[in-house]
Enzyme design. Structure first.
Site, mmCIF file in Angstrom:
data_model
loop_
_atom_site.group_PDB
_atom_site.id
_atom_site.type_symbol
_atom_site.label_atom_id
_atom_site.label_comp_id
_atom_site.label_asym_id
_atom_site.label_seq_id
_atom_site.Cartn_x
_atom_site.Cartn_y
_atom_site.Cartn_z
ATOM 1 N N SER A 184 0.845 -1.194 0.000
ATOM 2 C CA SER A 184 0.000 0.000 0.000
ATOM 3 C C SER A 184 0.894 1.263 0.000
ATOM 4 O O SER A 184 1.763 1.370 -0.852
ATOM 5 C CB SER A 184 -0.949 -0.059 1.192
ATOM 6 O OG SER A 184 -2.088 0.692 0.954
ATOM 7 N N ASP A 280 -8.310 -3.762 -6.945
ATOM 8 C CA ASP A 280 -7.837 -3.503 -5.590
ATOM 9 C C ASP A 280 -8.893 -2.707 -4.810
ATOM 10 O O ASP A 280 -9.194 -1.569 -5.170
ATOM 11 C CB ASP A 280 -6.508 -2.725 -5.701
ATOM 12 C CG ASP A 280 -5.845 -2.478 -4.363
ATOM 13 O OD1 ASP A 280 -6.556 -2.438 -3.328
ATOM 14 O OD2 ASP A 280 -4.617 -2.303 -4.349
ATOM 15 N N HIS A 347 -6.174 -6.774 -1.123
ATOM 16 C CA HIS A 347 -5.181 -5.710 -0.986
ATOM 17 C C HIS A 347 -4.045 -6.220 -0.098
ATOM 18 O O HIS A 347 -4.307 -6.838 0.923
ATOM 19 C CB HIS A 347 -5.897 -4.506 -0.343
ATOM 20 C CG HIS A 347 -5.077 -3.260 -0.209
ATOM 21 N ND1 HIS A 347 -4.659 -2.516 -1.291
ATOM 22 C CD2 HIS A 347 -4.642 -2.596 0.893
ATOM 23 C CE1 HIS A 347 -3.989 -1.453 -0.847
ATOM 24 N NE2 HIS A 347 -3.960 -1.478 0.460
#
Ligand SMILES: *[C@@H]1O[C@H](CO)[C@@H](O)[C@H](O)[C@H]1NC(C)=O
Ligand SMILES: *[C@@H]1O[C@H](CO)[C@@H](O)[C@H](O)[C@H]1NC(C)=O
Ligand SMILES: *[C@@H]1O[C@H](CO)[C@@H](O)[C@H](O)[C@H]1NC(C)=O
Ligand SMILES: *[C@@H]1O[C@H](CO)[C@@H](O)[C@H](O)[C@H]1NC(C)=O
Length: 404
Positions: A184, A280, A347
């Site tokens: 991320s 995502d 994710h």
């Protein structure tokens, strides 16, 4: 049979562990010890401090036997803070202050797991989990003032450098192989620091980077606005992100544009593996359909779970994925690079055992992510560039995968 029991255990833990809104949380499993937090020495002198001025830190688990000179460094994620108010808010949490950081359990955490069955290629490496407490993808260098008059420290760049310096003294300097990774906002940080990291080592050392769920797109939202730009704009301005951006890009484009992976990958020389879902959930919620673009909240259930999306919404998601694939064309031409772009709604896939390497992991060409990343890192296959077909064609996409 044993594998299935293991998977069930991992699953149960996954369901028990709550994941906060700001990013992935590590799973906890029973036997292994949590890995303690090491705060940086002389952090204030080095400017390597969290938003509130407390010393930044990391968790180091020593490698063993054949892995003792191999190093994996993971940069933690947790979105960004792009305004003084949001950054001030973070000072009351572990994303802005080391006062709130606790020891971490690496077991169950995919690429960080020290169980050989679950993590066959990296289990015995030295593994480092670097805490994210600057709100600017380890890349800012500035100072601000909160509304209550206290200083806000935007020192991600110093944190990153000071952590690597400290690790060098603890053995990283003697590494024969190294992998910089993160997911991320930490996946973005991985791209931002990849060449700089690689430059710390001599030619003989094998250095590569794995960017997990960090391929953020500069895309329009469903109302036609580029609303997510304001997040990156805010981070770049407030935190003075420049140093890590490509000089070529800065000469031609606005700094914010240069923070996007589509630009970053053009100038990276170190071998990189891009791991990302084409669907995502974090990008769908924050870039494609932020709250501002959907005032009547008609996308709420679709954003929650892709299985709730209707055919019109799926078409919009497919368009977003196509934009990602288009940005990734650059990777096709890069030898030594790899990618795994699946179509599962999940994710941060390297950081959860369940998505990294379990009986219900996403597979492309029948490879789990752990196999694909290992094949790429160790050169076991010439080309490791896998792109999934459109949702919902991949039968290995489990609805039990984390979508924090
Ligand atoms: C800051 O935190 C407070 C209390 O948790 C919250 O009400 C407020 O919306 C937050 N502000 C921002 C900008 O995130
Ligand atoms: C690197 O290896 C050399 C030779 O084995 C040793 O003397 C030195 O202390 C090591 N350095 C670090 C930082 O571990
Ligand atoms: C799908 O949902 C959206 C948002 O609620 C709606 O505008 C659209 O008409 C729906 N499409 C179909 C085919 O049901
Ligand atoms: C896929 O890989 C698994 C092992 O990971 C193997 O048992 C299975 O036979 C493979 N399936 C196909 C269709 O190749």
């Amino acid at each position: 049979m044993a594998v299935t029991v293991m998977a069930a255990a991992v699953l149960a833990l996954l369901l028990l562990s709550s994941s906060g809104p700001l990013g992935p949380r590590l799973l906890s499993a029973s036997p292994p010890e949590p890995v303690g937090l090491t705060l940086l020495d002389c952090a204030t002198e080095k400017g390597a401090v969290c938003l509130d001025g407390t010393p930044a830190g990391y968790h180091l688990q020593r490698g063993a036997s054949s892995g003792s000179r191999s190093w994996l460094i993971h940069l933690e994620g947790g979105a960004w803070c792009n305004t003084v108010e949001r950054c001030s808010n973070r000072t009351n949490s572990m994303l802005g202050s080391s006062n709130y950081m606790k020891p971490l359990q690496f077991a169950g955490s995919g690429i960080l797991d020290s169980n050989q069955q679950l993590n066959p290629d990296f289990y015995n490496w030295n593994k480092v989990y670097v805490r994210y407490c600057d709100g600017g993808s380890f890349s800012g260098d500035a100072e601000g003032r909160a509304q209550d008059g206290s200083t806000l420290h935007f020192r991600g760049l110093h944190i990153y450098e000071a952590v690597i310096d400290a690790l060098m003294e603890k053995g990283l300097a003697n590494a024969t192989q190294a992998l910089l990774t993160g997911c991320s906002a930490g996946g973005l940080a991985t791209l931002l620091h990849c060449d700089g990291f690689s430059a710390r080592f001599t030619q003989e050392v094998s250095v590569k980077c794995l960017a997990d769920a960090g391929f953020f797109l500069d895309a329009k939202d469903i109302s036609g606005e580029r609303s997510f730009r304001s997040v990156f704009d805010g981070v770049v301005q407030l935190q003075n992100v420049r140093e890590v951006l490509s000089k070529d890009c800065l000469a031609n484009k606005e700094p914010t544009k240069c923070l996007y992976p589509a630009e970053l990958i053009k100038s990276i020389h170190t071998p990189v593996f891009i791991l990302n879902s084409g669907y995502d959930p974090s990008q769908i919620r924050n870039i494609l359909v932020p709250g501002s673009s959907d005032p009547d909240k008609s996308w709420l259930s679709c954003k929650e779970n892709i299985q709730n999306c209707n055919s019109t919404q799926i078409q919009v998601l497919d368009g977003f994925r196509n934009a990602m694939l288009n940005d990734l064309k650059v990777v096709e031409e890069k030898e030594d690079w790899g990618m795994f772009i699946d179509s599962c709604f999940t994710h941060c896939q390297a950081l959860y055992g369940i998505s990294w390497n379990s009986p219900i992991s996403p597979r492309l060409k029948n490879k789990t992510i752990a196999e694909a990343v290992g094949d790429w890192y160790f050169g076991r296959r010439q080309v490791v560039k896998y792109i999934d077909c459109e949702y919902p064609c991949n039968p290995t996409c489990s609805s039990l995968l984390p979508s924090p």
